[in-house]
Design a protein around this motif. Structure first.
Motif, PDB file in Angstrom:
ATOM      1  N   ILE A 131       8.411  10.604  16.255  1.00  0.00           N
ATOM      2  CA  ILE A 131       7.999  10.429  17.648  1.00  0.00           C
ATOM      3  C   ILE A 131       7.738  11.820  18.209  1.00  0.00           C
ATOM      4  CG2 ILE A 131       8.658   9.667  19.946  1.00  0.00           C
ATOM      5  CD1 ILE A 131      10.333   7.480  18.670  1.00  0.00           C
ATOM      6  N   ASN A 132       6.476  12.052  18.608  1.00  0.00           N
ATOM      7  CA  ASN A 132       6.080  13.356  19.113  1.00  0.00           C
ATOM      8  C   ASN A 132       5.244  13.138  20.374  1.00  0.00           C
ATOM      9  OD1 ASN A 132       5.545  16.043  19.396  1.00  0.00           O
ATOM     10  ND2 ASN A 132       4.096  16.166  17.680  1.00  0.00           N
ATOM     11  N   ASN A 133       5.650  13.741  21.478  1.00  0.00           N
ATOM     12  CA  ASN A 133       4.954  13.584  22.763  1.00  0.00           C
ATOM     13  C   ASN A 133       4.793  12.110  23.147  1.00  0.00           C
ATOM     14  OD1 ASN A 133       4.678  16.331  23.168  1.00  0.00           O
ATOM     15  ND2 ASN A 133       2.701  16.414  22.111  1.00  0.00           N
ATOM     16  N   SER A 134       5.833  11.340  22.967  1.00  0.00           N
ATOM     17  CA  SER A 134       5.868   9.910  23.306  1.00  0.00           C
ATOM     18  C   SER A 134       4.907   9.068  22.488  1.00  0.00           C
ATOM     19  CB  SER A 134       5.577   9.694  24.795  1.00  0.00           C
ATOM     20  OG  SER A 134       6.523  10.370  25.573  1.00  0.00           O
ATOM     21  N   VAL A 135       4.469   9.574  21.340  1.00  0.00           N
ATOM     22  CA  VAL A 135       3.590   8.821  20.439  1.00  0.00           C
ATOM     23  C   VAL A 135       4.323   8.627  19.122  1.00  0.00           C
ATOM     24  CG1 VAL A 135       1.369   8.805  19.223  1.00  0.00           C
ATOM     25  CG2 VAL A 135       1.525   9.778  21.517  1.00  0.00           C
ATOM     26  N   VAL A 136       4.285   7.376  18.613  1.00  0.00           N
ATOM     27  CA  VAL A 136       4.952   7.062  17.353  1.00  0.00           C
ATOM     28  C   VAL A 136       3.969   7.261  16.214  1.00  0.00           C
ATOM     29  CG1 VAL A 136       6.126   5.271  16.031  1.00  0.00           C
ATOM     30  CG2 VAL A 136       6.432   5.394  18.504  1.00  0.00           C
ATOM     31  N   TYR A 137       4.381   8.045  15.213  1.00  0.00           N
ATOM     32  CA  TYR A 137       3.562   8.266  14.026  1.00  0.00           C
ATOM     33  C   TYR A 137       4.300   7.714  12.816  1.00  0.00           C
ATOM     34  CZ  TYR A 137       1.002  11.636  16.879  1.00  0.00           C
ATOM     35  OH  TYR A 137       0.273  12.243  17.853  1.00  0.00           O
ATOM     36  N   PHE A 138       3.539   7.092  11.910  1.00  0.00           N
ATOM     37  CA  PHE A 138       4.092   6.605  10.657  1.00  0.00           C
ATOM     38  C   PHE A 138       3.356   7.266   9.504  1.00  0.00           C
ATOM     39  CE2 PHE A 138       4.984   3.106  13.563  1.00  0.00           C
ATOM     40  CZ  PHE A 138       6.314   2.858  13.291  1.00  0.00           C
ATOM     41  N   ASN A 139       4.112   7.736   8.527  1.00  0.00           N
ATOM     42  CA  ASN A 139       3.520   8.279   7.317  1.00  0.00           C
ATOM     43  C   ASN A 139       3.337   7.103   6.349  1.00  0.00           C
ATOM     44  OD1 ASN A 139       2.589   9.836   5.277  1.00  0.00           O
ATOM     45  ND2 ASN A 139       4.558  10.784   4.774  1.00  0.00           N
ATOM     46  N   ILE A 140       2.119   6.567   6.283  1.00  0.00           N
ATOM     47  CA  ILE A 140       1.840   5.377   5.475  1.00  0.00           C
ATOM     48  C   ILE A 140       0.893   5.768   4.354  1.00  0.00           C
ATOM     49  CG2 ILE A 140       0.816   3.069   5.513  1.00  0.00           C
ATOM     50  CD1 ILE A 140       1.522   2.938   8.483  1.00  0.00           C
ATOM     51  N   SER A 141       1.192   5.277   3.156  1.00  0.00           N
ATOM     52  CA  SER A 141       0.314   5.571   2.027  1.00  0.00           C
ATOM     53  C   SER A 141      -0.987   4.781   2.162  1.00  0.00           C
ATOM     54  CB  SER A 141       1.005   5.217   0.708  1.00  0.00           C
ATOM     55  OG  SER A 141       1.085   3.809   0.567  1.00  0.00           O
ATOM     56  N   PRO A 142      -2.102   5.297   1.645  1.00  0.00           N
ATOM     57  CA  PRO A 142      -3.385   4.584   1.740  1.00  0.00           C
ATOM     58  C   PRO A 142      -3.363   3.205   1.068  1.00  0.00           C
ATOM     59  CG  PRO A 142      -3.743   6.855   1.086  1.00  0.00           C
ATOM     60  CD  PRO A 142      -2.270   6.634   1.076  1.00  0.00           C
ATOM     61  N   ILE A 143      -2.647   3.068  -0.037  1.00  0.00           N
ATOM     62  CA  ILE A 143      -2.563   1.773  -0.735  1.00  0.00           C
ATOM     63  C   ILE A 143      -1.884   0.743   0.169  1.00  0.00           C
ATOM     64  CG2 ILE A 143      -1.582   0.578  -2.738  1.00  0.00           C
ATOM     65  CD1 ILE A 143      -3.676   2.493  -3.625  1.00  0.00           C
ATOM     66  N   PHE A 144      -0.788   1.147   0.790  1.00  0.00           N
ATOM     67  CA  PHE A 144      -0.062   0.269   1.706  1.00  0.00           C
ATOM     68  C   PHE A 144      -0.948  -0.133   2.882  1.00  0.00           C
ATOM     69  CE2 PHE A 144       3.028  -0.398   5.176  1.00  0.00           C
ATOM     70  CZ  PHE A 144       3.870  -1.324   4.572  1.00  0.00           C
ATOM     71  N   LEU A 145      -1.684   0.821   3.452  1.00  0.00           N
ATOM     72  CA  LEU A 145      -2.571   0.546   4.572  1.00  0.00           C
ATOM     73  C   LEU A 145      -3.678  -0.433   4.176  1.00  0.00           C
ATOM     74  CD1 LEU A 145      -3.334   1.230   7.506  1.00  0.00           C
ATOM     75  CD2 LEU A 145      -4.717   3.095   6.615  1.00  0.00           C
ATOM     76  N   ILE A 146      -4.301  -0.235   3.026  1.00  0.00           N
ATOM     77  CA  ILE A 146      -5.365  -1.132   2.554  1.00  0.00           C
ATOM     78  C   ILE A 146      -4.815  -2.530   2.304  1.00  0.00           C
ATOM     79  CG2 ILE A 146      -6.942  -1.582   0.626  1.00  0.00           C
ATOM     80  CD1 ILE A 146      -7.309   1.510   0.470  1.00  0.00           C
ATOM     81  N   LEU A 147      -3.657  -2.607   1.650  1.00  0.00           N
ATOM     82  CA  LEU A 147      -3.051  -3.905   1.338  1.00  0.00           C
ATOM     83  C   LEU A 147      -2.759  -4.703   2.605  1.00  0.00           C
ATOM     84  CD1 LEU A 147      -1.760  -5.821  -0.790  1.00  0.00           C
ATOM     85  CD2 LEU A 147       0.378  -4.616  -0.347  1.00  0.00           C
TER      86      LEU A 147
END
Length: 189
Positions: A35-51
């Motif tokens: 969480i940076n500057n009130s924004v949530v970021y997720f480190n997601i792998s490209p395979i997971f995102l495509i699936l």
């Protein structure tokens, strides 16, 4: 009412999401969540995102099939219009090309010819409370159509009746060749 409801839903969803994300971050401290500057970021792998994009697409397709429109697109139906003590029965078509909506979001809009409005409304057409300009965009550009509020309308399709309270009849500048009235299949009641 619609504006206030939409605003309340917007703020409610944002507050619920923010509270849930902060709770997850404080309680579980998951790997890859920042969480940076009130924004949530997720480190997601490209395979997971495509699936999950593919799974989400098929979920939307399935939900659309489950909650499909009550009557098919570009199909003929019977429409009965009511104004004061008069009624008129017309042959209509549920056309996906009709995406005209009421800017105030309170009424369904049907497109018809001037003769239908004259026959149904006669004297009532002169009542300023029933008149409205309807914005419309076509291939040729934007324009305004004359609109007249009537008391009610009823669509009959596949032996089912769909009722509309206080719809607006928009007067088409071009003749309707295959039908007498055009309805939008997206918003039946």
């Amino acid at each position: 009412k619609a504006f206030l409801r939409s605003t309340a839903v917007l703020f409610g969803v944002n507050f619920a999401y923010s509270g849930a994300m902060i709770a997850v971050w404080i309680i579980f401290k998951p790997y890859g969540m920042v969480i940076n500057n009130s924004v949530v970021y997720f480190n997601i792998s490209p395979i997971f995102l495509i699936l999950f994009s593919v799974v989400g697409y098929f979920a939307v397709v399935l939900l659309r099939k489950i909650f499909k429109k009550p009557f098919a697109e570009n199909i003929y139906c019977e429409v009965t219009l009511f104004c004061k003590n008069k009624s008129i029965a017309l042959s209509g078509i549920a056309d996906t090309g009709n995406s005209i909506t009421d800017v105030f979001g309170t009424s369904e809009i049907f497109i018809t010819e001037k003769g239908v409005v004259d026959e149904l409304m006669s004297v009532e057409k002169l009542n300023p409370a029933r008149y409205r300009k309807i914005p419309c965009s076509t291939i040729m550009g934007g324009k305004l159509l004359d609109g007249y509020r009537i008391d009610s309308a009823e669509i009959t399709f596949n032996n089912k009746k769909y009722k509309f309270k206080n719809p607006i009849l928009a007067v088409s500048n071009a003749p309707l060749n295959d039908c007498e009235i055009i309805v939008n299949p997206e918003n039946p009641n």
